[in-house]
Motif scaffolding. Structure first.
Motif, PDB file in Angstrom:
ATOM      1  N   ASN A   1      50.340 -73.726 -42.440  1.00 40.46           N
ATOM      2  CA  ASN A   1      50.151 -72.263 -42.499  1.00 40.46           C
ATOM      3  C   ASN A   1      50.880 -71.510 -41.429  1.00 40.46           C
TER       4      ASN A   1
ATOM      5  N   ARG B   1      60.090 -64.628 -40.438  1.00 36.66           N
ATOM      6  CA  ARG B   1      61.411 -64.371 -39.663  1.00 36.66           C
ATOM      7  C   ARG B   1      62.440 -64.035 -40.786  1.00 36.66           C
TER       8      ARG B   1
ATOM      9  N   LEU C   1      45.683 -66.131 -40.549  1.00 32.26           N
ATOM     10  CA  LEU C   1      46.704 -66.499 -41.531  1.00 32.26           C
ATOM     11  C   LEU C   1      46.326 -66.584 -43.023  1.00 32.26           C
ATOM     12  N   PRO C   2      47.433 -66.305 -43.958  1.00 36.44           N
ATOM     13  CA  PRO C   2      47.188 -66.712 -45.069  1.00 36.44           C
ATOM     14  C   PRO C   2      46.996 -68.176 -45.380  1.00 36.44           C
ATOM     15  N   ALA C   3      45.876 -68.534 -46.084  1.00 31.91           N
ATOM     16  CA  ALA C   3      45.243 -69.935 -46.149  1.00 31.91           C
ATOM     17  C   ALA C   3      46.005 -70.385 -47.299  1.00 31.91           C
ATOM     18  N   LEU C   4      46.646 -71.588 -47.134  1.00 30.62           N
ATOM     19  CA  LEU C   4      47.419 -72.299 -48.127  1.00 30.62           C
ATOM     20  C   LEU C   4      46.297 -72.840 -49.109  1.00 30.62           C
TER      21      LEU C   4
ATOM     22  N   GLU D   1      55.384 -64.502 -50.439  1.00 28.25           N
ATOM     23  CA  GLU D   1      56.585 -65.300 -50.001  1.00 28.25           C
ATOM     24  C   GLU D   1      57.010 -66.542 -50.026  1.00 28.25           C
TER      25      GLU D   1
ATOM     26  N   SER E   1      62.790 -59.887 -48.399  1.00 29.09           N
ATOM     27  CA  SER E   1      61.543 -59.916 -48.337  1.00 29.09           C
ATOM     28  C   SER E   1      60.794 -58.507 -48.881  1.00 29.09           C
TER      29      SER E   1
ATOM     30  N   PRO F   1      59.456 -71.566 -48.923  1.00 25.39           N
ATOM     31  CA  PRO F   1      59.349 -70.299 -48.533  1.00 25.39           C
ATOM     32  C   PRO F   1      60.571 -69.579 -49.437  1.00 25.39           C
TER      33      PRO F   1
ATOM     34  N   GLN G   1      69.212 -71.016 -29.534  1.00 26.24           N
ATOM     35  CA  GLN G   1      68.493 -70.570 -30.606  1.00 26.24           C
ATOM     36  C   GLN G   1      67.119 -69.893 -30.281  1.00 26.24           C
ATOM     37  N   GLU G   2      67.007 -68.574 -30.492  1.00 27.78           N
ATOM     38  CA  GLU G   2      65.933 -68.009 -29.902  1.00 27.78           C
ATOM     39  C   GLU G   2      64.782 -68.181 -30.881  1.00 27.78           C
ATOM     40  N   PRO G   3      63.979 -68.948 -30.692  1.00 26.60           N
ATOM     41  CA  PRO G   3      62.801 -69.267 -31.561  1.00 26.60           C
ATOM     42  C   PRO G   3      61.853 -68.077 -31.917  1.00 26.60           C
ATOM     43  N   PHE G   4      61.234 -67.910 -32.919  1.00 28.25           N
ATOM     44  CA  PHE G   4      60.398 -66.837 -33.465  1.00 28.25           C
ATOM     45  C   PHE G   4      59.092 -67.066 -32.911  1.00 28.25           C
ATOM     46  N   ASN G   5      58.384 -66.579 -32.042  1.00 30.05           N
ATOM     47  CA  ASN G   5      57.177 -66.728 -31.425  1.00 30.05           C
ATOM     48  C   ASN G   5      56.049 -65.797 -31.040  1.00 30.05           C
ATOM     49  N   PRO G   6      55.666 -65.112 -32.241  1.00 24.76           N
ATOM     50  CA  PRO G   6      54.882 -64.051 -32.043  1.00 24.76           C
ATOM     51  C   PRO G   6      53.380 -64.493 -31.906  1.00 24.76           C
ATOM     52  N   PRO G   7      52.425 -64.062 -31.044  1.00 27.23           N
ATOM     53  CA  PRO G   7      51.081 -64.578 -31.060  1.00 27.23           C
ATOM     54  C   PRO G   7      50.498 -64.560 -32.538  1.00 27.23           C
ATOM     55  N   VAL G   8      49.924 -65.656 -32.741  1.00 26.19           N
ATOM     56  CA  VAL G   8      49.358 -65.756 -33.984  1.00 26.19           C
ATOM     57  C   VAL G   8      47.592 -66.224 -33.933  1.00 26.19           C
TER      58      VAL G   8
END
Lengths: 500, 183
Positions: free
Chosen positions: A484, A493, B15-18, B95, B172, B112, B3-10
């Motif tokens: 998830n 992203r 989160l959407p649960a799979l 998504e 998106s 995705p 490479q700048e990783p995407f790292n917002p607080p989560v």
């Protein structure tokens, strides 16, 4: 000052004919000679046909190869138009290739020793497309190759109209990240897996060598020292084994020196550049944005000495391919702390040596259970081939061996997340630690066998563009949580900047 | 930095649960298709074992028994294939695309939408007989990252393909998923 125009159609360097010819001959020899020599068929053919005819046929083939190389050279042309590199080529079939500068992920300049006096290099570039989608200019002046590389590295800058031999344009500073020392290179040769590759390559040669040496060995039968050696067969066997090992080790060190002599890794802006090679100088350039995974590899011997190497994988890499194959980018001869520092150059903030979580202990049992039938089958086949029933007693040891191997495998496998990165470790006696940012993942798979479902476990497969990485036998809640988080990071992203 | 990783607080809870996504079973015609496909492979094999002189001269009853055994294995495989086909399912979120398959080993693959490079629909003669289509989503990661969704009705596959192509074009932007027409 020599001057070239890139925006006009131009041919390869005339010296490219030499390169094309030599490459064709080497390829032919590599594909055909082992078959002839290995089976002893070459000698039989020469005896049957006659030496004069064989020489005549060889000369005809030589001339044909030369003629084909000339024709290929004449039909080959290229130009750099806007930000697109165009190539027209083909002997019997005309092919036109167009590659946009923004799509190029990897550029390689190769200069064999025989091309060095002429200042000619082989230029190749590939894109994140198929495995074989490579664009090659087999023999252009090094100044043109440098200009093309610069133009492809900075697509927004457009094509330089002219290229001079001496270019000193202002651009990002080149910073050296790593330079190998002779001692480290020798140790890399000893600890890398190339020793097994050398052994595999030498295997087909052993039989012809034995055949050639047989008359000499027969003459030795009466020698006094041979008779004395017969009294201590174990010592003789050990000496032979040691000699063979020394030969293999020497060959592995030579291979390492040939391939990685004067290895340097440097960074220019977002571009990583490595150059190496004793006779065949090679310079590879890789876009940092297109880097998918960085793998820290330690063989069993390498772990003892605290030595390893890094493998940087890009789009379209083959997951099971050799570490140095194709688009992979290998940094050899690193002590563990230096390896960690370099990993931080690629993935800032990632600690390589932090402790990984072990997977569930049922994984050990699963590996052992899978190994039992395989090892049993091997034992039965060995008994059948040798015709000895007592070999079947080995079946008693199979469960123990399977459990030991399962235990070693379980100890090696581990994983952890570190901020935006994931670290996955695997191995048996050696260790391979793969690191990549979660945003590089292309697809996620959660896999559960019947047994795993009963135990609340799952195997998670995260697939970056360089191939799938599995985290086996972890609690299903953890697998789903990581899936998830990964999907959230990727989907927030948006489209992949490296391929768009 | 390469490479700048995407790292917002989560927040994991947010989160959407799979696991909470309701999946839609593939077409019910997929099970008979799998049975027929499996039997078309095993029946000629059984006939060949029963009729062709394999190994030493064997009496007819033994040959017939061998052929019957091969056929029995084929029937067993076909039954398992039919059960597996009934358990296949797919899901579509804003998504990503989800596809679940497997009987003893269950596989849930999530792709995705932003990673899809192009989409392809394929159907063989036998699939066309049952009105089925395979939808393949290709990524930049090569064959190991591609997703093959088998057992979709042709109308569903077409709408799914249109939706995915639209999403690929639009990036998106919000777009409702197509409704499935499975009974």
């Amino acid at each position: 000052m020599n001057e070239h125009r890139l925006d006009h159609w131009q041919r390869l360097s005339p010296w490219a004919v030499v390169f094309l010819f030599v490459r064709g001959v080497v390829r032919f020899a590599r594909e055909n000679i082992p078959v002839l020599v290995g089976a002893g068929a070459g000698v039989a053919v020469i005896e049957r046909i006659g030496m004069v005819e064989v020489v005549l046929a060889g000369s005809a083939a030589f001339l044909a190869a030369l003629l084909l190389s000339l024709l290929y050279y004449r039909r080959f042309r290229f130009c750099f138009d806007g930000d697109v590199l165009l190539v027209q080529k083909g002997l019997f079939e005309r092919t036109e290739l167009k590659v946009s500068a923004g799509r190029v992920q990897h550029v390689s300049l190769e200069q064999p020793a025989y091309m060095r006096p002429f200042g000619v290099v082989r230029f190749s570039a590939d894109t994140p497309g198929g495995v074989t989608a490579e664009l090659e200019l087999p023999g252009i002046p090094s100044s043109v190759a440098e200009a093309l590389r610069r133009a492809l590295s900075t697509p927004d800058a457009g094509a330089p109209e002219t290229v001079t031999e001496q270019t000193d344009e202002a651009g990002p500073q080149r910073r050296e990240l790593f330079r190998i020392r002779p001692g480290a290179l020798t140790l890399h040769g000893l600890t890398s897996n190339s020793i097994y590759l050398v052994a595999a390559l030498l295997a087909p040669v052993l039989q012809p060598l034995e055949r050639l040496g047989r008359p000499y060995l027969e003459n030795l039968e009466d020698a006094a020292w041979v008779e004395r050696a017969g009294d201590a067969p174990v010592l003789v066997a050990l000496a032979v084994l040691l000699t063979l090992l020394l030969v293999l080790m020497t060959a592995a060190v030579i291979v390492a020196w040939l391939r990685f002599y004067a290895f340097t890794l440097s960074r220019t802006g977002d571009r990583l550049v490595q150059s190496s090679g004793l006779f065949n100088r090679q310079e590879q350039e890789l876009s940092g944005a297109k880097l998918q995974t960085v793998e820290w590899v330690q063989t069993a011997l390498g772990r003892l000495l605290g030595l390893g190497y890094l493998v940087c994988r890009q789009y379209g890499g083959l997951p099971q391919a050799a570490d140095h194959a194709g688009r992979n980018f290998l940094v050899p001869g690193l002590m563990q702390p230096r390896g960690g520092e370099l990993v931080q150059e690629f993935w800032p903030g990632l600690a390589l040596d932090a402790e990984c979580s072990r997977v569930h202990r049922h994984y050990r049992r699963s590996v052992a259970l899978r190994l039992v039938p395989i090892l049993s089958l091997v034992t039965v086949v060995m008994a059948g081939l040798s015709g000895r029933v007592d070999v079947l007693y080995g079946l008693v040891a199979v469960p123990v061996l399977a459990w030991v191997l399962g235990h070693l495998r379980w100890r090696a496998v581990g994983w952890r997340t570190d901020g935006p990165y994931v670290v996955v470790r695997r191995g048996l006696l050696g260790r391979r630690t793969v690191t990549f940012p979660l945003i590089n993942v292309q697809a996620v798979e959660v896999r559960q066998s019947w047994f795993q479902r009963r135990r609340g476990l799952a195997t998670l497969l995260l697939t970056p563009a360089s191939g799938p990485e599995a985290i086996p036998w972890i609690p299903v809640e953890q697998a789903l949580a990581l899936a998830n988080v990964t999907l959230y990071q990727v989907e927030m992203r948006g489209a992949d900047p490296a391929v768009d | 930095m390469s490479q700048e990783p995407f790292n917002p607080p989560v927040s994991p809870e947010g989160l959407p649960a799979l696991e909470a996504v309701p999946l839609t079973p593939v077409s019910p015609r997929f099970a008979p298709y799998r049975v027929l496909g499996t039997m078309l492979f095993w029946m000629p094999l059984a006939v060949a074992v029963a009729l062709l002189p394999v190994g030493p001269e064997l009496p007819w009853p033994v040959r017939a028994a061998l052929g019957g055994a091969v056929l029995l294995v084929g029937v067993g495989v076909a039954v398992l294939a039919a059960i597996e086909a009934r358990r296949r399912a797919f899901g579509l979120r804003q998504e990503d695309v989800i596809y679940s398959s497997g009987l003893l080993v269950r596989r849930t693959t999530i792709l995705p939408v932003c990673r899809i490079q192009h989409v392809e629909t394929v159907s063989g003669p036998l699939e066309r007989l049952f009105g089925l289509v395979r939808l393949t989503c290709f990524t930049a990661g090569g064959s190991s990252a591609d997703l093959v969704m088998a057992g979709l009705r042709s109308e569903t596959a077409d709408r799914l393909r249109q939706h995915l192509l639209h999403r690929i074009r639009e990036g998106s932007t919000a777009d409702g998923p197509p409704t499935d027409d499975n009974p």
